[in-house]
Design a protein around this motif. Structure first.
Motif, PDB file in Angstrom:
ATOM      1  N   ILE A  31      -2.430  -3.738  -9.917  1.00  0.00           N
ATOM      2  CA  ILE A  31      -1.860  -3.153 -11.133  1.00  0.00           C
ATOM      3  C   ILE A  31      -2.828  -2.150 -11.752  1.00  0.00           C
ATOM      4  N   VAL A  32      -4.112  -2.451 -11.726  1.00  0.00           N
ATOM      5  CA  VAL A  32      -5.098  -1.505 -12.267  1.00  0.00           C
ATOM      6  C   VAL A  32      -5.029  -0.175 -11.526  1.00  0.00           C
ATOM      7  N   ARG A  33      -4.810  -0.230 -10.229  1.00  0.00           N
ATOM      8  CA  ARG A  33      -4.709   1.017  -9.458  1.00  0.00           C
ATOM      9  C   ARG A  33      -3.428   1.779  -9.787  1.00  0.00           C
ATOM     10  N   TYR A  34      -2.354   1.054 -10.067  1.00  0.00           N
ATOM     11  CA  TYR A  34      -1.151   1.718 -10.577  1.00  0.00           C
ATOM     12  C   TYR A  34      -1.453   2.393 -11.920  1.00  0.00           C
ATOM     13  N   MET A  35      -2.195   1.691 -12.769  1.00  0.00           N
ATOM     14  CA  MET A  35      -2.500   2.236 -14.090  1.00  0.00           C
ATOM     15  C   MET A  35      -3.383   3.469 -13.999  1.00  0.00           C
ATOM     16  N   ARG A  36      -4.306   3.478 -13.042  1.00  0.00           N
ATOM     17  CA  ARG A  36      -5.185   4.651 -12.900  1.00  0.00           C
ATOM     18  C   ARG A  36      -4.391   5.887 -12.497  1.00  0.00           C
ATOM     19  N   ALA A  37      -3.255   5.688 -11.841  1.00  0.00           N
ATOM     20  CA  ALA A  37      -2.392   6.814 -11.492  1.00  0.00           C
ATOM     21  C   ALA A  37      -1.517   7.239 -12.662  1.00  0.00           C
ATOM     22  N   THR A  38      -1.470   6.421 -13.708  1.00  0.00           N
ATOM     23  CA  THR A  38      -0.557   6.654 -14.830  1.00  0.00           C
ATOM     24  C   THR A  38      -1.272   7.093 -16.096  1.00  0.00           C
ATOM     25  N   ALA A  39      -2.457   6.560 -16.326  1.00  0.00           N
ATOM     26  CA  ALA A  39      -3.116   6.645 -17.624  1.00  0.00           C
ATOM     27  C   ALA A  39      -3.719   8.020 -17.892  1.00  0.00           C
ATOM     28  N   PRO A  40      -3.910   8.342 -19.174  1.00  0.00           N
ATOM     29  CA  PRO A  40      -4.613   9.567 -19.547  1.00  0.00           C
ATOM     30  C   PRO A  40      -6.103   9.440 -19.263  1.00  0.00           C
ATOM     31  N   ALA A  41      -6.787  10.566 -19.315  1.00  0.00           N
ATOM     32  CA  ALA A  41      -8.201  10.601 -18.948  1.00  0.00           C
ATOM     33  C   ALA A  41      -9.048   9.648 -19.794  1.00  0.00           C
ATOM     34  N   LEU A  97       0.833  -1.209   0.000  1.00  0.00           N
ATOM     35  CA  LEU A  97       0.000   0.000   0.000  1.00  0.00           C
ATOM     36  C   LEU A  97       0.865   1.255   0.000  1.00  0.00           C
ATOM     37  N   GLN A  98       1.959   1.229   0.748  1.00  0.00           N
ATOM     38  CA  GLN A  98       2.850   2.386   0.778  1.00  0.00           C
ATOM     39  C   GLN A  98       3.501   2.611  -0.586  1.00  0.00           C
ATOM     40  N   ALA A  99       3.890   1.528  -1.259  1.00  0.00           N
ATOM     41  CA  ALA A  99       4.495   1.654  -2.590  1.00  0.00           C
ATOM     42  C   ALA A  99       3.513   2.266  -3.585  1.00  0.00           C
ATOM     43  N   LEU A 100       2.246   1.831  -3.532  1.00  0.00           N
ATOM     44  CA  LEU A 100       1.235   2.398  -4.422  1.00  0.00           C
ATOM     45  C   LEU A 100       1.027   3.882  -4.135  1.00  0.00           C
ATOM     46  N   GLU A 101       0.979   4.235  -2.861  1.00  0.00           N
ATOM     47  CA  GLU A 101       0.814   5.638  -2.498  1.00  0.00           C
ATOM     48  C   GLU A 101       2.005   6.466  -2.975  1.00  0.00           C
ATOM     49  N   ASP A 102       3.210   5.940  -2.821  1.00  0.00           N
ATOM     50  CA  ASP A 102       4.405   6.657  -3.282  1.00  0.00           C
ATOM     51  C   ASP A 102       4.385   6.820  -4.798  1.00  0.00           C
ATOM     52  N   TYR A 103       3.912   5.794  -5.500  1.00  0.00           N
ATOM     53  CA  TYR A 103       3.832   5.876  -6.958  1.00  0.00           C
ATOM     54  C   TYR A 103       2.824   6.942  -7.384  1.00  0.00           C
ATOM     55  N   GLN A 104       1.675   6.970  -6.725  1.00  0.00           N
ATOM     56  CA  GLN A 104       0.671   7.978  -7.053  1.00  0.00           C
ATOM     57  C   GLN A 104       1.219   9.381  -6.839  1.00  0.00           C
ATOM     58  N   GLN A 105       1.957   9.588  -5.758  1.00  0.00           N
ATOM     59  CA  GLN A 105       2.559  10.890  -5.496  1.00  0.00           C
ATOM     60  C   GLN A 105       3.614  11.234  -6.540  1.00  0.00           C
ATOM     61  N   LEU A 106       4.380  10.231  -6.984  1.00  0.00           N
ATOM     62  CA  LEU A 106       5.387  10.458  -8.021  1.00  0.00           C
ATOM     63  C   LEU A 106       4.739  10.923  -9.310  1.00  0.00           C
ATOM     64  N   MET A 107       3.644  10.283  -9.684  1.00  0.00           N
ATOM     65  CA  MET A 107       2.952  10.666 -10.918  1.00  0.00           C
ATOM     66  C   MET A 107       2.361  12.070 -10.812  1.00  0.00           C
ATOM     67  N   GLN A 108       1.924  12.442  -9.624  1.00  0.00           N
ATOM     68  CA  GLN A 108       1.385  13.781  -9.433  1.00  0.00           C
ATOM     69  C   GLN A 108       2.470  14.851  -9.554  1.00  0.00           C
ATOM     70  N   LEU A 123      -9.298   6.053 -18.350  1.00  0.00           N
ATOM     71  CA  LEU A 123      -9.740   5.842 -16.972  1.00  0.00           C
ATOM     72  C   LEU A 123     -11.049   5.055 -16.849  1.00  0.00           C
ATOM     73  N   PRO A 124     -12.061   5.278 -17.708  1.00  0.00           N
ATOM     74  CA  PRO A 124     -13.280   4.465 -17.571  1.00  0.00           C
ATOM     75  C   PRO A 124     -13.021   2.969 -17.713  1.00  0.00           C
ATOM     76  N   GLU A 125     -12.194   2.589 -18.665  1.00  0.00           N
ATOM     77  CA  GLU A 125     -11.850   1.171 -18.846  1.00  0.00           C
ATOM     78  C   GLU A 125     -11.198   0.598 -17.588  1.00  0.00           C
ATOM     79  N   LEU A 126     -10.326   1.389 -16.970  1.00  0.00           N
ATOM     80  CA  LEU A 126      -9.639   0.931 -15.761  1.00  0.00           C
ATOM     81  C   LEU A 126     -10.593   0.872 -14.572  1.00  0.00           C
ATOM     82  N   GLN A 127     -11.556   1.786 -14.535  1.00  0.00           N
ATOM     83  CA  GLN A 127     -12.555   1.737 -13.472  1.00  0.00           C
ATOM     84  C   GLN A 127     -13.383   0.464 -13.588  1.00  0.00           C
ATOM     85  N   ARG A 128     -13.728   0.095 -14.796  1.00  0.00           N
ATOM     86  CA  ARG A 128     -14.461  -1.164 -15.022  1.00  0.00           C
ATOM     87  C   ARG A 128     -13.653  -2.354 -14.516  1.00  0.00           C
TER      88      ARG A 128
END
Length: 447
Positions: A348-358, A106-117, A361-366
């Motif tokens: 991995i889908v949650r990593y992708m949601r932090a990476t992907a263009p708008a 969970l910490q790695a995912l949070e750090d990745y999301q912050q990196l992408m931001q 995002l709907p495909e990843l939410q599905r």
């Protein structure tokens, strides 16, 4: 996934891929249905929860052991000897290790999301075709032309992604290994001979001849092939992960390399004006001209391929590190869905949601909603999938997702009925007449 020559079948998760992802969810949801048919008594709940936690810990440990299979045989024997000397872990130790690993993930995912931001994409219209298997018959494909003045650090992002499977990964050790490889290449370069082709030739000698790096053709779809720490340990990988290693070594020698987003087989090229060549990191660092690449891709894809000449020229549209990470993650998503590993796919889908263009995002939410359903997290799945439908899902997806939501409602109703029966049984037990005070106390406690 990059190569079409391997034996494992591919499952696309874009467009009509909702059915495939839902199939994964249904298979993993069967166990939950069976559990609901035999609802435990209230006094057994705590024991069952503890057993579930221990079972999850054992599964987590088993997965970690399976991820060692790609090591060379001598190294496997050494590890086997070491494991025989180590005492078996107690259930309490397994539980603590599992909880520790979950927290680190969970910490790695949070750090990745912050990196992408910190490195926002310059374009919100990036095509979702940055995955590994475009369906177009022309490989003149669209590399994105958005130039990002400050790009995502490739190595930092790749390390955080690898922690989804190796939560105790030592990032400092990985960077040290790359630095040592670069120093070895540096030592082999004669003074004053730092021109690009000479550097490339020396990198190839060190990586492929001295250290034995190669493409993992025997177990191409193992998730470790996408984890840079394991690629450095096993000296095996897939085109994109071996390219990351190559790019990082070259960068430490002052040679900048850029990704070439070819369909089915990722390559890199020197960012040198007038140098119209690509490097195939999967095949020994072979230098590849445009015509050669067309032949390679034609053999992989089964039809004639024509590439845009800009792929090997300095005016090639910019392929960002963010897009590179998205392609790496897409490989992992397809692997985990194919292997019916919903928990890993969800991560991995949650990593992708932090990476992907708008637009993606709907495909990843599905996919996130379907993974939650497969894991039995019905309330979360209903919320995510319901929101996806409200946003206007494609007709094919809408039918699949609607069917899944109906199953969620049915399972929720069954669970509610079972809970009502258990509550009624508890009330009856609590009303036992005097005569056995101990039994009465137990019935009261159960109620």
């Amino acid at each position: 996934v990059n190569s079409s020559k391997q034996s494992v079948s591919k499952q696309s998760v874009s467009g009509g891929g909702a059915a495939a992802a839902a199939g994964v969810a249904d298979q993993q949801g069967d166990a939950a249905d069976k559990q609901q048919q035999q609802q435990p008594q209230p006094q057994q709940v705590a024991q069952q929860q503890q057993a579930d936690t221990l079972q999850s810990a054992q599964q987590d440990l088993k997965q970690a052991e399976q991820q060692q299979d790609l090591q060379h045989q001598p190294q496997q024997q050494q590890e086997g000897q070491q494991s025989e000397q180590q005492p078996a872990m107690s259930p309490e130790q397994l539980q603590l290790q599992y909880l520790k690993h979950q927290a680190l993930k969970l910490q790695a995912l949070e750090d990745y999301q912050q990196l992408m931001q910190q490195y926002p994409s310059a374009s919100s219209s990036t095509s979702s075709q940055q995955g590994s298997t475009p369906s177009s018959s022309s490989a003149a494909a669209e590399q994105q032309s958005s130039v990002e003045p400050a790009d995502v650090p490739v190595l930092d992002a790749a390390l955080l992604i690898a922690k989804h499977a190796h939560p105790e990964l030592d990032s400092a050790l990985v960077k040290q290994q790359l630095a040592e490889l670069a120093a070895e290449v540096e030592a082999g370069l004669p003074p004053g001979e730092r021109y690009p082709l000479r550097v490339i030739r020396e990198i190839n000698r060190v990586l492929y001849q001295v250290h034995g790096f190669s493409g993992n053709t025997e177990d191409y779809y193992h998730p470790d092939n996408s984890c840079i720490n394991r690629v450095l340990e096993t000296k095996r990988g897939i085109p994109i992960s071996l390219s990351i290693v190559y790019m990082e070594v070259a960068a430490r020698l002052g040679l900048k390399m850029a990704g070439v987003n070819l369909p089915a087989h990722f390559m890199i090229r020197p960012q040198v004006e007038g140098m119209e060549l690509m490097v195939d990191a999967f095949n020994g660092g072979e230098l590849t001209a445009l015509q050669d690449a067309e032949q390679v891709l034609g053999g992989l894809m089964g039809y004639q391929v024509q590439l845009d000449p800009r792929f090997v020229r300095g005016d090639t549209p910019y392929f960002s590190s963010r897009q590179l990470m998205l392609r790496l993650l897409n490989n992992l998503r397809q692997i985990y869905l194919t292997l019916n590993m919903a928990e890993q796919a969800l991560c991995i889908v949650r990593y992708m949601r932090a990476t992907a263009p708008a637009g993606m995002l709907p495909e990843l939410q599905r996919d996130e909603g379907l993974c939650l359903y497969g894991l039995g997290r019905l309330a979360e799945a209903a919320e995510v999938l319901g929101d996806y439908l409200q946003q206007g899902a494609p007709s094919g997806d809408a039918a699949v997702v609607t069917a899944v939501l109906q199953k969620i409602r049915e399972r929720a109703a069954e669970a509610a009925a079972a809970a009502a029966v258990a509550a009624a049984a508890g009330e009856v037990g609590g009303g036992v007449e005097d005569g056995d005070s101990d039994a009465g106390a137990q019935g009261s406690s159960a109620s």
